[in-house]
Design an enzyme around this catalytic site. Structure first.
Site, PDB file in Angstrom:
ATOM      1  CG  HIS A  17      -1.948  -0.978   1.313  1.00 12.13           C
ATOM      2  ND1 HIS A  17      -2.142  -1.747   2.438  1.00 12.13           N
ATOM      3  CD2 HIS A  17      -2.893  -1.379   0.424  1.00 12.13           C
ATOM      4  CE1 HIS A  17      -3.149  -2.579   2.238  1.00 12.13           C
ATOM      5  NE2 HIS A  17      -3.616  -2.384   1.018  1.00 12.13           N
ATOM      6  NE  ARG A  91      -2.540  -8.067  -4.230  1.00 13.30           N
ATOM      7  CZ  ARG A  91      -3.358  -8.432  -3.273  1.00 13.30           C
ATOM      8  NH1 ARG A  91      -2.953  -8.405  -2.034  1.00 13.30           N
ATOM      9  NH2 ARG A  91      -4.564  -8.826  -3.522  1.00 13.30           N
ATOM     10  CB  SER A 129      -4.449  -6.350   4.353  1.00 15.24           C
ATOM     11  OG  SER A 129      -3.851  -5.134   4.019  1.00 15.24           O
TER      12      SER A 129
END
Length: 166
Positions: A17, A91, A129
């Site tokens: 992030h 990603r 996350s």
């Protein structure tokens, strides 16, 4: 003034992030990091805690960054912020397929706001996350995926919640 919005749950904020935030901030005059709730992601931290985390972690970035909570359609939030750009990090190919569909839907809702995709740094691409939280819940090391202060916060929360695998 060109304003961009980078939305996410940031539960917790990762080095991936941070990479996207730093790079996106160079593309716009002001970057609004929109912290939202996604109940399906089982948040570990409250919106207020995540906002504080994002504010602390982005304070060292030399750019105009504002952290704002939202609980609405992204395009409505972007409009309220005066944004002309939505920034999304990618990603992997699976991310692209989902984000491509979202960008198309968002364009149908508001064609005045463009979606810009930034590829995550190669070394940071595997970080998610959800996986950081899972590793932490089983007592694994997360220091390669988040800053030291975020790792400390996650460890404290895991301790409070009770670690799995024991």
């Amino acid at each position: 003034m060109r304003i961009g919005v980078y939305p996410g749950t940031f539960d917790p904020i990762t080095l991936g992030h941070m990479d996207i935030i730093a790079r996106a901030a160079r593309l716009v005059d002001r970057l609004v990091v929109g912290v939202t709730t996604n109940a399906s992601k089982s948040p570990m931290f409250s919106v207020e805690e995540r906002m504080a985390m994002v504010e602390r972690e982005t304070a060292t970035i030399d750019a105009a960054i504002k952290v704002v909570a939202f609980d609405s359609l992204l395009m409505d939030f972007a409009e309220r912020q005066g944004a002309s750009v939505i920034v999304r990090g990618l990603r992997a190919v699976a991310d692209f397929e989902y984000e491509y569909q979202m960008a198309g839907m968002n364009q149908q809702i508001n064609d005045r706001v463009e979606t810009v995709f930034l590829m995550a740094d190669v070394a940071l691409q595997p970080i998610a996350s959800k996986l950081v939280k899972e590793i932490a819940m089983y007592g694994g090391p997360i220091g390669r995926f988040v800053t030291a202060s975020v790792a400390d916060e996650v460890a404290a929360r895991v301790e409070r919640l009770g670690r799995r695998g024991e």
